[in-house]
Scaffold this motif. Sequence first.
Motif, mmCIF file in Angstrom:
data_model
loop_
_atom_site.group_PDB
_atom_site.id
_atom_site.type_symbol
_atom_site.label_atom_id
_atom_site.label_comp_id
_atom_site.label_asym_id
_atom_site.label_seq_id
_atom_site.Cartn_x
_atom_site.Cartn_y
_atom_site.Cartn_z
ATOM 1 N N HIS A 141 0.858 -1.179 0.000
ATOM 2 C CA HIS A 141 0.000 0.000 0.000
ATOM 3 C C HIS A 141 0.887 1.218 0.000
ATOM 4 O O HIS A 141 2.094 1.112 0.201
ATOM 5 C CB HIS A 141 -0.913 -0.013 1.228
ATOM 6 N N ASP A 142 0.311 2.368 -0.223
ATOM 7 C CA ASP A 142 1.074 3.621 -0.199
ATOM 8 C C ASP A 142 2.311 3.542 -1.088
ATOM 9 O O ASP A 142 3.448 3.572 -0.600
ATOM 10 C CB ASP A 142 1.520 3.970 1.233
ATOM 11 N N TRP A 143 2.077 3.454 -2.365
ATOM 12 C CA TRP A 143 3.217 3.361 -3.285
ATOM 13 C C TRP A 143 3.942 4.701 -3.378
ATOM 14 O O TRP A 143 3.327 5.748 -3.553
ATOM 15 C CB TRP A 143 2.721 2.937 -4.673
ATOM 16 N N ASP A 144 5.245 4.643 -3.236
ATOM 17 C CA ASP A 144 6.069 5.848 -3.321
ATOM 18 C C ASP A 144 6.964 5.753 -4.548
ATOM 19 O O ASP A 144 7.554 4.708 -4.821
ATOM 20 C CB ASP A 144 6.966 5.981 -2.080
ATOM 21 N N LEU A 145 7.060 6.871 -5.257
ATOM 22 C CA LEU A 145 7.949 6.947 -6.405
ATOM 23 C C LEU A 145 9.037 7.968 -6.112
ATOM 24 O O LEU A 145 8.804 8.950 -5.392
ATOM 25 C CB LEU A 145 7.176 7.382 -7.659
ATOM 26 N N GLU B 83 0.665 2.992 15.909
ATOM 27 C CA GLU B 83 -0.523 2.561 15.158
ATOM 28 C C GLU B 83 -0.176 1.368 14.257
ATOM 29 O O GLU B 83 -0.917 0.386 14.186
ATOM 30 C CB GLU B 83 -1.013 3.733 14.315
ATOM 31 N N LYS B 84 0.957 1.457 13.603
ATOM 32 C CA LYS B 84 1.364 0.358 12.709
ATOM 33 C C LYS B 84 1.778 -0.876 13.504
ATOM 34 O O LYS B 84 1.511 -2.002 13.109
ATOM 35 C CB LYS B 84 2.491 0.820 11.795
ATOM 36 N N LEU B 85 2.438 -0.650 14.646
ATOM 37 C CA LEU B 85 2.844 -1.790 15.474
ATOM 38 C C LEU B 85 1.612 -2.546 15.980
ATOM 39 O O LEU B 85 1.584 -3.784 15.984
ATOM 40 C CB LEU B 85 3.704 -1.297 16.646
HETATM 41 MG MG MG Z 1 4.893 3.082 3.535
#
Ligand code: MG
Length: 533
Positions: free
Chosen positions: A123-127, A292-294
């Motif tokens: 998710h959240d693709w970064d270029l 939050e992610k943990l």
């Molecule tokens: Mg990310």
Amino acid sequence: MRRGATTSSSAGTETTIDTAPRIEGDPAPETEDEPILRTRGDPAPATGGESGPETGGEPARASRGESGPASGGESRPETGGEPAPPALPPPVTALLGELWAAGCAAYVVGGSLRDALLGRPAHDWDLATDARPERLLELHPEAMYENRFGTVVVRREGVAYEITTFRSDHDYADHRRPERVEFGRRIEDDLARRDFTVNAMAWGGAPAATPIPTSPAFVDPFGGRTDAYAGILRAVGEPRARFEEDALRMVRAVRLAATLGFTVEPATLAAIAANAELARHLSGERIAAELEKLLAAPRPSVGFRLMADTGLLDVVFPEISAQRGIVQGKIPGDDLLDHTLRSVDAAPRDRPVVRLAALVHDVGKPVTLADGHFRGHEIVGATIAGDLLRRLRMPRATIDRVTLLVRQHMFSYQPEWSDGAVRRFINRIGRHALEELFELREADNVGSGFFGPSPDIVELRGRVAEQLEAKVALDLRDLAVNGDDLIAELGLTPGRTVGALLDDLLEQVIADPESNDRPTLLLLAQAMLEPDR
Ligand code: MG
Ligand code: ATP
């Protein structure tokens, strides 16, 4: 986000852009209407895209993510030569193609590339690109420019894709953000500023680099792919120096270890233990984002244990750390910290508020311990939990929900409760918090060594459901009269009397749902007023 704020540029030289304003310690705005814990939407599907760079090179034959190993520790799929390209969603393939066609270098970078490689939902693709923000805005006039990070955000099919100009970070102050950020020309420089080897890979190409456009390929200067397949989290460069630059990387390390199921490489782990104190400089917001992610990891306890072992827990969550060594005799050999971490793991993974509540549900115990009891720990605990969550700048709605759960988690149900008692319970907890409270209790039970749903809770849940289905009045909004009715019909003036009357009427209706009709309630209200008249 701001649109159109551009940076100065000078061809061929490195350009300094605005760095993030100092947000550490700034009070967060009140965020009552913010979604709970700012949970993300569904992950973007990792479907394969077909088009390659329009400027030439091999098409990006994107296979589905499942082709990679599901988790760390498995062997790499490719047997030699250029590895298979990662599975990219079509909008990412399209964005890369558009940048290549415009003569720009463009790569997929960061966590989404890592996840695609591992066959995990990305998710959240970064270029990352060598194009400057102003050029990106020319190419994508509809894009938003996030000047704080030098990032241009392009939306495709309702999903945001971040395109960031290659940059290198300099002059870290206070072990937090870089003071100065420079645009760079090479992807390698951009990768070198990243935290862990598995996060410091890129896939893409630089068509303008040679007269003949190159095929898209992996750029992996730090052995990220080998580490990814071996399930190892390793700092890029000298770990101590990297954690001194930005102490958040230590929190990210334990968080990523838990979310990815990776082990932290020994030198990286030792550097966390050596530098844990530096986490004191971190802002609540940045810690909250990692927390939050943990909490969404399969077993958050993995991350919290690493924090405890390295000393990070003492610095970041001293309230949780204080539970170490406190015996409560539930599971032999377990201390209170063990109980808390078991409870967190047992809370449903898709219920961030319940997991957060499980983490803090017993924070009141260390301070209330007397004669082997923790009397009133849920009341003290709700206060301590509130302070902790405010320190993390959590949204107010989240703080309210979690502190309510902590405050109420010791409820005890007796089968002899009348239906009225069940309705009073619903009213006290609030109907929207009931399910979360039951889930917290179940997690707490598992954390105490009980398995399977407790019969009491099953029964109470059933009785609560009965009342909810009966559509009887359970809170003020359900009453057949409101304040305006009382004022109009009984000639009252707005004020406390009206509020107190409504509360009394609700109490009456909760005891006897049949009485919830307008004439009856008006008569009742009249009678309640009589002694005062
Ligand atoms: Mg990310
Ligand atoms: P997730 O999949 O959970 O989002 P992520 O690795 O993508 O994990 P992000 O916070 O989205 O985490 O960051 C994106 C990328 O930016 C990282 O993969 C890493 O390359 C880089 N990065 C993020 N934070 C830091 C940091 N504090 N120091 C160095 N690099 C960082």
